[in-house]
Design an enzyme around this catalytic site. Sequence first.
Site, mmCIF file in Angstrom:
data_model
loop_
_atom_site.group_PDB
_atom_site.id
_atom_site.type_symbol
_atom_site.label_atom_id
_atom_site.label_comp_id
_atom_site.label_asym_id
_atom_site.label_seq_id
_atom_site.Cartn_x
_atom_site.Cartn_y
_atom_site.Cartn_z
ATOM 1 N N ARG A 22 0.829 -1.203 0.000
ATOM 2 C CA ARG A 22 0.000 0.000 0.000
ATOM 3 C C ARG A 22 0.868 1.260 0.000
ATOM 4 N NH1 ARG A 22 -1.114 2.064 5.219
ATOM 5 N NH2 ARG A 22 0.133 1.059 6.829
ATOM 6 N N THR A 23 0.233 2.357 -0.463
ATOM 7 C CA THR A 23 0.955 3.612 -0.620
ATOM 8 C C THR A 23 1.281 4.216 0.731
ATOM 9 O OG1 THR A 23 -0.271 4.023 -2.648
ATOM 10 C CG2 THR A 23 0.882 5.881 -1.683
ATOM 11 N N LEU A 24 2.539 4.527 0.957
ATOM 12 C CA LEU A 24 2.948 5.158 2.215
ATOM 13 C C LEU A 24 3.363 6.604 2.024
ATOM 14 C CD1 LEU A 24 5.112 2.240 3.605
ATOM 15 C CD2 LEU A 24 2.810 2.857 4.333
ATOM 16 N N ASN A 126 -5.016 2.780 1.456
ATOM 17 C CA ASN A 126 -4.148 2.683 0.281
ATOM 18 C C ASN A 126 -4.531 3.776 -0.705
ATOM 19 O OD1 ASN A 126 -2.330 1.798 -1.568
ATOM 20 N ND2 ASN A 126 -3.529 0.037 -2.263
ATOM 21 N N PRO A 127 -4.279 5.031 -0.324
ATOM 22 C CA PRO A 127 -4.820 6.132 -1.127
ATOM 23 C C PRO A 127 -4.122 6.334 -2.460
ATOM 24 C CG PRO A 127 -3.405 6.992 0.598
ATOM 25 C CD PRO A 127 -3.475 5.517 0.822
#
Lengths: 245, 275
Positions: A22-24, A126-127
């Site tokens: 997921r996006t961090l 997870n934007p």
Amino acid sequence: MNFMASKQPENSLLGPEADSQRTLYPNVTGTSVVALKYKDGILMAADMGGSYGSTLRYKNVERMKAIGKHSLLGASGEISDFQEILRYLDDLILYDNMWDDGNSLGPKEVHNYLTRLMYNRRNKFNPLWNSLVLGGIKNGEKYLGTVSMIGVNFEDDHVATGFGNHLARPILRQEWHENLSFEDGVRLLEKCMRVLLYRDRSAINKLQIAKITEEGMTISQPYSLKTYWEFSAFENPTQGAVGSW
Amino acid sequence: MFRNQYDTDVTTWSPAGRLFQVEYAMEAVKQGSAAIGLRSKTHIVLGCVNKANSELSSHQKKIFKVDDHIGVAIAGLTADGRVLSRYMRNECINYSFTYESPLPVGRLVVQLADKAQVCTQRSWKRPYGVGLLVAGLDESGAHLYYNCPSGNYFEYQAFAIGSRSQAAKTYLERKFENFTDASRDDLVKDAIMAIRETLQGETLKSSVCTIAVVGVGEPFHILDQATVQQMIDAFEIVGEQEAPDAAAGQEASAEPEPEPEQGAAAGEGVAPMDI
């Protein structure tokens, strides 16, 4: 399809290995987008920079794209996520066109679709790391809205993302009025972009202005703003500051 | 229509290229009580005959609001109609939620037709036994569609389905050229007159029929009984003599009927499947 052989299920939020799913944080980012409603439709401006952290690495990134016949999308934030959003919208418009029935998705519908998209990704932790500006005109009705990476959305007569909210919106609040002519609109946008160029370190002096009207979308060739650096405040900027040189 | 060796399940073709189970499903529509629809450029009116089983019971609901801009009138197996109305409401509300915009009726109708088609091509399913008159608005104005169990759909200026609908159709065929530019009230009046035709002599009163309207700037709603009775009286629609319907009380065909009809279904020799 998952070559990483991760043992974590797709939707797990726990464990360090899961984080690679997921996006961090964003990697290549675009800075502010500024847009306003004018007499014939919407005007939107964005520079062509893609920053890699503090490095101004890419200087030919188009951050505004036409969506269908009626809408224009501008994005700041992670460029790869913007490209992913364009893919989603491609599918959306394609299926809309395939109906071939005289109905079409207008800017309001696209904006709400994007809101759902961004909000649902935010809920999964997870934007899509973008702030989007969606403008358009359909059947004479102008529409301008924005969606953030956490799904905050609203419409207004003028919107901006990122630094634009702090530097451009105050100018627009003072000087925007209904039925701006095209020239006045462009002049106003350039005034905003110039301030951003002076003060936002991720801005570059290469921008495009896009307009969308009932006739369709046009986007200018990239160009630069004239800047003036001889202000006395820029000379000896550290004078009087203790400890500086 | 006689029983034959090709009508046992829906996945069997007859040598003449017919699917008898689907045709039998269309028969069910003809046995239901009448429903009519007519439209102008900006409004659509739906009407139906509401006969209660007995004096003790209430009548069945045959007109459903699907969304502010879409409504449906059904004829046939009302249980199937209820289920399909729920599907339509769901589709509309999901679209509204995602796009904050009303689902264009033309698209809903195609989705409904595709759903009906599935039931004509699965051996473990049966076709829906209900015909739907879908009234709704989209970008290009007011529309009236008819969805049948075969999975076909057609757009109409005016149409009638169910038992004794031919009488209404004849009336509508005479008048339809005026509908496009008719006012909303004239359209409602014509709807009431069309329903009167299907009653064939019975007294027309608001307890026997239901009228619903949807139009540009007017959300879908069912007119209340008092308003309808007023219109009936105002237009002096009620016929003077009302020789009670002399139809021999014939029970309907082999299939179990939720709506036993007094009138016998008109036997149409032609393949009832719409072209």
